[in-house]
Design an enzyme around this catalytic site. Structure first.
Site, mmCIF file in Angstrom:
data_model
loop_
_atom_site.group_PDB
_atom_site.id
_atom_site.type_symbol
_atom_site.label_atom_id
_atom_site.label_comp_id
_atom_site.label_asym_id
_atom_site.label_seq_id
_atom_site.Cartn_x
_atom_site.Cartn_y
_atom_site.Cartn_z
ATOM 1 N N HIS A 44 0.850 -1.187 0.000
ATOM 2 C CA HIS A 44 0.000 0.000 0.000
ATOM 3 C C HIS A 44 0.891 1.245 0.000
ATOM 4 O O HIS A 44 2.101 1.171 0.232
ATOM 5 C CB HIS A 44 -0.925 -0.019 1.218
ATOM 6 C CG HIS A 44 -2.014 -1.054 1.116
ATOM 7 N ND1 HIS A 44 -3.001 -1.203 2.057
ATOM 8 C CD2 HIS A 44 -2.266 -1.994 0.156
ATOM 9 C CE1 HIS A 44 -3.825 -2.179 1.686
ATOM 10 N NE2 HIS A 44 -3.383 -2.683 0.549
ATOM 11 N N GLU A 46 1.295 3.779 2.018
ATOM 12 C CA GLU A 46 2.031 4.153 3.238
ATOM 13 C C GLU A 46 3.313 3.330 3.338
ATOM 14 O O GLU A 46 4.383 3.852 3.683
ATOM 15 C CB GLU A 46 1.157 3.896 4.488
ATOM 16 C CG GLU A 46 -0.144 4.690 4.524
ATOM 17 C CD GLU A 46 -1.310 3.985 3.806
ATOM 18 O OE1 GLU A 46 -1.055 3.247 2.825
ATOM 19 O OE2 GLU A 46 -2.457 4.190 4.214
ATOM 20 N N TRP A 166 -13.583 5.900 -40.088
ATOM 21 C CA TRP A 166 -13.408 6.419 -38.746
ATOM 22 C C TRP A 166 -13.878 7.870 -38.674
ATOM 23 O O TRP A 166 -13.708 8.609 -39.636
ATOM 24 C CB TRP A 166 -11.929 6.365 -38.318
ATOM 25 C CG TRP A 166 -11.398 4.974 -38.355
ATOM 26 C CD1 TRP A 166 -10.549 4.443 -39.249
ATOM 27 C CD2 TRP A 166 -11.686 3.937 -37.418
ATOM 28 N NE1 TRP A 166 -10.270 3.130 -38.950
ATOM 29 C CE2 TRP A 166 -10.959 2.799 -37.828
ATOM 30 C CE3 TRP A 166 -12.471 3.834 -36.279
ATOM 31 C CZ2 TRP A 166 -11.009 1.592 -37.130
ATOM 32 C CZ3 TRP A 166 -12.521 2.631 -35.592
ATOM 33 C CH2 TRP A 166 -11.792 1.534 -36.019
ATOM 34 N N THR A 192 -23.999 -2.789 -33.116
ATOM 35 C CA THR A 192 -22.598 -2.433 -33.361
ATOM 36 C C THR A 192 -21.810 -3.663 -33.808
ATOM 37 O O THR A 192 -20.929 -3.572 -34.671
ATOM 38 C CB THR A 192 -21.995 -1.795 -32.082
ATOM 39 O OG1 THR A 192 -22.738 -0.604 -31.829
ATOM 40 C CG2 THR A 192 -20.530 -1.482 -32.225
ATOM 41 N N ARG A 203 -5.232 -2.233 -27.986
ATOM 42 C CA ARG A 203 -4.026 -2.416 -28.798
ATOM 43 C C ARG A 203 -3.208 -1.126 -28.774
ATOM 44 O O ARG A 203 -3.702 -0.114 -29.302
ATOM 45 C CB ARG A 203 -4.418 -2.790 -30.230
ATOM 46 C CG ARG A 203 -5.241 -4.090 -30.254
ATOM 47 C CD ARG A 203 -5.638 -4.495 -31.646
ATOM 48 N NE ARG A 203 -6.525 -3.572 -32.290
ATOM 49 C CZ ARG A 203 -7.855 -3.600 -32.191
ATOM 50 N NH1 ARG A 203 -8.463 -4.484 -31.443
ATOM 51 N NH2 ARG A 203 -8.582 -2.736 -32.851
ATOM 52 N N GLU A 289 -19.240 1.182 -25.428
ATOM 53 C CA GLU A 289 -18.750 1.666 -26.727
ATOM 54 C C GLU A 289 -19.864 1.770 -27.759
ATOM 55 O O GLU A 289 -19.609 1.752 -28.952
ATOM 56 C CB GLU A 289 -17.612 0.777 -27.234
ATOM 57 C CG GLU A 289 -16.319 0.982 -26.472
ATOM 58 C CD GLU A 289 -15.103 1.030 -27.388
ATOM 59 O OE1 GLU A 289 -15.150 1.616 -28.473
ATOM 60 O OE2 GLU A 289 -14.080 0.430 -26.986
HETATM 61 N N1 NAP Z 1 -19.239 6.551 -33.483
HETATM 62 C C1 NAP Z 1 -19.261 5.750 -32.468
HETATM 63 O O1 NAP Z 1 -18.708 6.029 -31.405
HETATM 64 C C2 NAP Z 1 -19.980 4.452 -32.587
HETATM 65 C C3 NAP Z 1 -19.807 3.476 -31.607
HETATM 66 C C4 NAP Z 1 -20.513 2.294 -31.729
HETATM 67 C C5 NAP Z 1 -21.370 2.108 -32.781
HETATM 68 N N2 NAP Z 1 -21.499 3.072 -33.723
HETATM 69 C C6 NAP Z 1 -22.432 2.892 -34.838
HETATM 70 O O2 NAP Z 1 -23.733 2.777 -34.298
HETATM 71 C C7 NAP Z 1 -24.511 1.937 -35.129
HETATM 72 C C8 NAP Z 1 -25.106 0.843 -34.262
HETATM 73 O O3 NAP Z 1 -25.953 1.422 -33.315
HETATM 74 P P1 NAP Z 1 -27.388 0.819 -33.018
HETATM 75 O O4 NAP Z 1 -28.127 1.774 -32.157
HETATM 76 O O5 NAP Z 1 -27.976 0.396 -34.310
HETATM 77 O O6 NAP Z 1 -27.040 -0.531 -32.275
HETATM 78 P P2 NAP Z 1 -26.531 -0.926 -30.820
HETATM 79 O O7 NAP Z 1 -26.966 0.022 -29.789
HETATM 80 O O8 NAP Z 1 -25.088 -1.275 -30.917
HETATM 81 O O9 NAP Z 1 -27.285 -2.293 -30.668
HETATM 82 C C9 NAP Z 1 -28.671 -2.344 -30.573
HETATM 83 C C10 NAP Z 1 -29.070 -3.774 -30.282
HETATM 84 O O10 NAP Z 1 -28.314 -4.245 -29.170
HETATM 85 C C11 NAP Z 1 -29.144 -4.929 -28.266
HETATM 86 N N3 NAP Z 1 -29.294 -4.086 -27.098
HETATM 87 C C12 NAP Z 1 -28.984 -2.785 -26.966
HETATM 88 N N4 NAP Z 1 -29.219 -2.365 -25.708
HETATM 89 C C13 NAP Z 1 -29.669 -3.433 -25.068
HETATM 90 C C14 NAP Z 1 -30.081 -3.632 -23.742
HETATM 91 N N5 NAP Z 1 -30.065 -2.675 -22.832
HETATM 92 N N6 NAP Z 1 -30.483 -4.849 -23.412
HETATM 93 C C15 NAP Z 1 -30.493 -5.849 -24.332
HETATM 94 N N7 NAP Z 1 -30.117 -5.719 -25.596
HETATM 95 C C16 NAP Z 1 -29.723 -4.511 -25.949
HETATM 96 C C17 NAP Z 1 -30.460 -5.120 -28.996
HETATM 97 O O11 NAP Z 1 -30.226 -6.292 -29.724
HETATM 98 P P3 NAP Z 1 -31.282 -7.187 -30.428
HETATM 99 O O12 NAP Z 1 -31.146 -6.876 -31.861
HETATM 100 O O13 NAP Z 1 -30.875 -8.568 -30.094
HETATM 101 O O14 NAP Z 1 -32.634 -6.808 -29.899
HETATM 102 C C18 NAP Z 1 -30.513 -3.907 -29.891
HETATM 103 O O15 NAP Z 1 -31.311 -4.074 -31.017
HETATM 104 C C19 NAP Z 1 -23.572 1.399 -36.185
HETATM 105 O O16 NAP Z 1 -23.719 2.161 -37.358
HETATM 106 C C20 NAP Z 1 -22.214 1.615 -35.590
HETATM 107 O O17 NAP Z 1 -21.226 1.756 -36.600
HETATM 108 C C21 NAP Z 1 -20.824 4.236 -33.656
#
Ligand code: NAP
Length: 360
Positions: A44, A46, A166, A192, A203, A289
């Site tokens: 720790h 200390e 990105w 996602t 990474r 994420e």
């Molecule tokens: N720019 C960024 O930082 C970033 C980061 C991540 C993703 N993205 C983009 O975001 C898009 C995806 O987003 P999205 O809203 O379509 O999808 P998402 O939030 O990744 O996923 C939605 C699905 O995940 C499941 N889900 C989400 N929350 C849940 C919960 N609390 N409990 C249980 N299941 C849950 C459900 O699956 P089921 O289908 O099984 O019902 C839901 O249909 C993509 O285009 C990706 O490229 C961008």
């Protein structure tokens, strides 16, 4: 105490589920010893400070500044209160009491019983801020939830075509990998997984190897997804609702995924049940994420403590291009989740904003 707080932060990512702690020993206005808790199971703060003394006698009558109450119990190491008593410090300044039930004022009482003057509360707010994830876990059993997203300057996380890679540049993404490398779990939604086929590893690797967690209500990651293909090397946990078909579950389990079943069916309830189970498995820091539906469900369930918002120097436009937080949202500003800005950093042309939830 500021020096002790700065030292404490060096343990971030290495000491969890323990708190980050720093200690500075001062004698006649000079720092004679300093140390921090650097590794879970290791000495720790200390003890590290005492070991750094050029001569153990330098501690006699000195003042020790410690960012958290010295422990009084035998855990992985002997009690720090005893170590301070043994070297003969005259005064201990403590930033805050340790709420952990095996300490909880006992360390301070032990020091006072040995005739040492103890001052408590110096830089208490800063110390609480530093160890907010530890304090939340000890007090509620829930982990600290960090939502990270990258958005364009016009607030989109993907194009109307669903592309998101990105939005930010290489230095922002390197910083995200550093965050991945110090948390216990990285969580995404199935949308996602389908859109981006992520691997969700740090990474280069950081001090911790986070569990990768996917929330699945109706569908599961395919067997040839990057997450499932790497499940035997990097832990993959699927939080699944009751509606998922059993045969598909058996297939992903055979490929190495672990199943965390939750009874809830609506997304906010599933968000809460999953995060509770992740907390019970010992996580201190969890990083979300995305995507926007997942973040929407976590906002709705009031589960987000901190946001790391990356703004990339691009604009996508498009009414149908998603923003970072989906779901049903709130109808009135009075129902908004409120945050305080904690940091603002520039990475080339990108900006990272760190916000912490403001509890009034
Ligand atoms: N720019 C960024 O930082 C970033 C980061 C991540 C993703 N993205 C983009 O975001 C898009 C995806 O987003 P999205 O809203 O379509 O999808 P998402 O939030 O990744 O996923 C939605 C699905 O995940 C499941 N889900 C989400 N929350 C849940 C919960 N609390 N409990 C249980 N299941 C849950 C459900 O699956 P089921 O289908 O099984 O019902 C839901 O249909 C993509 O285009 C990706 O490229 C961008």
């Amino acid at each position: 105490m500021q020096a002790a707080l700065d030292l404490a932060r060096s343990g971030q990512g290495h000491v969890e589920p323990n708190p980050m702690v720093g200690c500075v020993i001062v004698r006649d206005g000079c720092v004679v010893g300093q140390g921090f808790h650097g590794q879970f199971g290791g000495p720790h703060a200390e003890v590290a400070a005492i070991r750094s003394l050029a001569n153990p006698a330098d501690a006699r009558g000195a003042t020790a500044y410690v960012t958290l109450e010295p422990c009084c119990h035998f855990g992985k190491t002997p009690p720090c209160a005893d170590a301070l008593i043994e070297v003969g410090v005259g005064r201990v300044v403590v930033a805050m009491e340790d709420p952990f039930d095996q300490v909880s004022g006992g360390g301070i009482a032990k020091l006072r019983a040995a005739g040492i003057e103890v001052t408590v509360g110096t830089r208490c707010a800063e110390a609480g801020d530093l160890n907010a994830p530890f304090l939340k876990r000890v007090q509620s059993g829930l982990p600290w939830v960090i939502a990270k997203w990258a958005m364009t300057i016009d607030g989109r996380i993907a194009t109307v075509g669903g592309e998101s890679q990105w939005i930010t540049g290489a230095s922002s993404r390197a910083e995200v990998h550093r965050l991945r490398g110090r948390v216990d779990a990285i969580v995404v939604g199935m949308g996602t997984v389908v859109a981006d086929d992520p691997t969700l590893t740090a990474r280069p690797a950081g001090p911790r190897a986070a569990d990768r967690v996917v929330y699945c209500r109706n569908r599961l990651p395919s067997l040839d997804s990057n997450l499932v293909r790497t499940a035997k090397d990097h832990r993959l946990i699927l939080v699944v609702g009751p509606e998922i078909d059993r045969q598909s579950l058996d297939q992903v389990r055979a490929a190495g995924a672990e199943i965390m079943p939750v009874d809830a069916v609506d997304l906010a309830a599933m968000a809460r049940a999953g995060i509770q189970a992740i907390g019970e498995s010992g996580a201190t820091n969890v990083m979300l994420e995305g995507g926007s539906e997942l973040l929407g469900s976590f906002f709705l369930a009031s589960l987000i403590d901190e946001c790391h918002v990356y703004v990339g120097a691009k604009a996508f436009g498009g009414a149908a291009a998603p923003g970072p937080v989906g779901g049903i949202g709130v109808a009135e500003i009075a129902q908004a989740t409120n945050f305080k800005l904690r940091a603002m950093d520039q990475f080339d042309d990108d900006v990272r904003l760190i916000y912490r939830r403001f509890a009034d």
